[in-house]
Design an enzyme around this catalytic site. Sequence first.
Site, PDB file in Angstrom:
ATOM      1  CB  SER A  26      -8.135  -0.273   5.998  1.00 24.12           C
ATOM      2  OG  SER A  26      -8.983   0.834   6.005  1.00 24.12           O
TER       3      SER A  26
ATOM      4  CB  SER B 257      -8.120   2.501   3.102  1.00 22.16           C
ATOM      5  OG  SER B 257      -7.233   2.051   4.107  1.00 22.16           O
TER       6      SER B 257
ATOM      7  CE  LYS C  67      -3.930   1.604   2.841  1.00 19.69           C
ATOM      8  NZ  LYS C  67      -4.740   1.247   4.038  1.00 19.69           N
TER       9      LYS C  67
END
Lengths: 474, 61
Positions: A179, A155, A80
Amino acid sequence: MSDPALWTLSEASAAIAGGKISSRELLDACLDRIPVWQSVTNAFIDLRAGQARLAAEKADREIAAGGPRSPLHGIPLAHKDMFYRTGEISTCGSDLRREWRADVTATVLRRLDAAGAVDLGTLNMAEWAGGATGHNIWFGDACNPWSPMRVTGGSSSGPGAAVAARMVFGALGSDTGGSIRLPAAMCGVAGLKPTWGGVSRYGAMPRAWSLDCVGPLARTARDCALLHVVIAGPDADDPTSLGAPAFAVPETPTHLRDVVIGVEQSLLESVSPAISRPLDGALKLLRALGAEVRAVALPRLQALLDLGGVISATEAAAIHLEQMRDHPDGYATDLLTRMQTGLAMPAMHYLHALRARVGLLAEVRASVFAQCDALFVPALAQPVPTRDESRTATAADVARIHGPLVRLTRPFSYLGLPVLSLPAGFDAAGMPVGFQLVGDTFTEAALLRIGMLYEATAGWYKHVPGVTAAPRQG
Amino acid sequence: MNEDAVEKLLAEWGIVLPAGRVAAIAADIAALGPRLAAAPRPTFDDEPASFQARGRKASGP
């Protein structure tokens, strides 16, 4: 030999250790898949193939000289885009950081580097890790490999998509309210949200420091364990990291007769009928493997949600105050308006939320973990939404769309508990369905042990999305 | 917290929002009040930093 990119991380690691494949060959297998799947999923923000090739060749030289120094040596990963690496851009999914270069390297990246992992680039994410769906107006939505018209979950949207599409063998994500677990569930992979404080957050973009956790998404629980063992443990650079008992990768058990799994019946009954069958199947399999399934009561779910929301909103607003004031146009409107609410949060509400979790965690321990080793909870209560139906423009949209998505994940973030998210199969539309195994503080090994036998029997990780998926739109 | 209070507080941070947005923030926070009142109160000795410690020894089936 089957396509190496389709192997699990554990299988790839064993193949490297056995001299059956090189790191460069593994990387090339990933790079062969990425162009097609990037066009479908938009999982990568920055593919760094050149430096990954150099890293893989270096790993091969090291392995030839002395064997692999860890199970991750030579394994292609990507993360990420919120884990800082000195001199490299970390966008954090924001237009404001399109050109921003970090001046520190995240402890988790340093630990993966030391283990010999190959970093293939940065992955898409919700803007500032502030969304449960995977929409991103700045870098484009990440799209679900099982159906690009549907969301990945957020996320950690890029990690979910990249791991599911077999573009990389594993990825780091972060979890403040779901997330890691939501993208894992929606993309049909495994994800581990560790105990709060169990993994260093140094050099990772903060979202809400009292809730933020860094953890892996991978194809299996065993793969998650191989990643977690490298990144977990105290860190002098992160004073909130805890001196937990050392984590060791558990062996896959032969049965679960020593395991009690708790079920809160009202949570199971709250899910859409469209996804209840795979969840029932997962529970049935755990029982067939020997686990005792016991009804328990999870107290005060609404309070856990509300109090977690207060912490998340207030800390995010504090972090973003100056940027929101000076660059409001650099935020998506829905995210900006949501975070502005935190600016006016009364201090007593915030302090109440922080202090109340002492008693609430003790209460959950007494009613749940005094009776069971793990609590079985659906990851989300609805089928994976489409990107169009879950697009948000206002704070009200966010409450209506994101609120239900985090209803079953945020309570455990608030309590700081470890949670393993695993695939339960597929719904009638062919979309993944996932469940969570929630454990008491620092019981990651126990959760992973359960997950490893479950997945070996269920075999959902062997299902790979097909390339017939329609190209991404928008 | 009423709209005036929200407006003044945001102004202290250097943020000026349209009246409708200020009203929405005030309404969001007002709605939280009863929900948080229904949540359990911390005890006198509860400190945030200790939240993971209490009761841990007693856990397990």
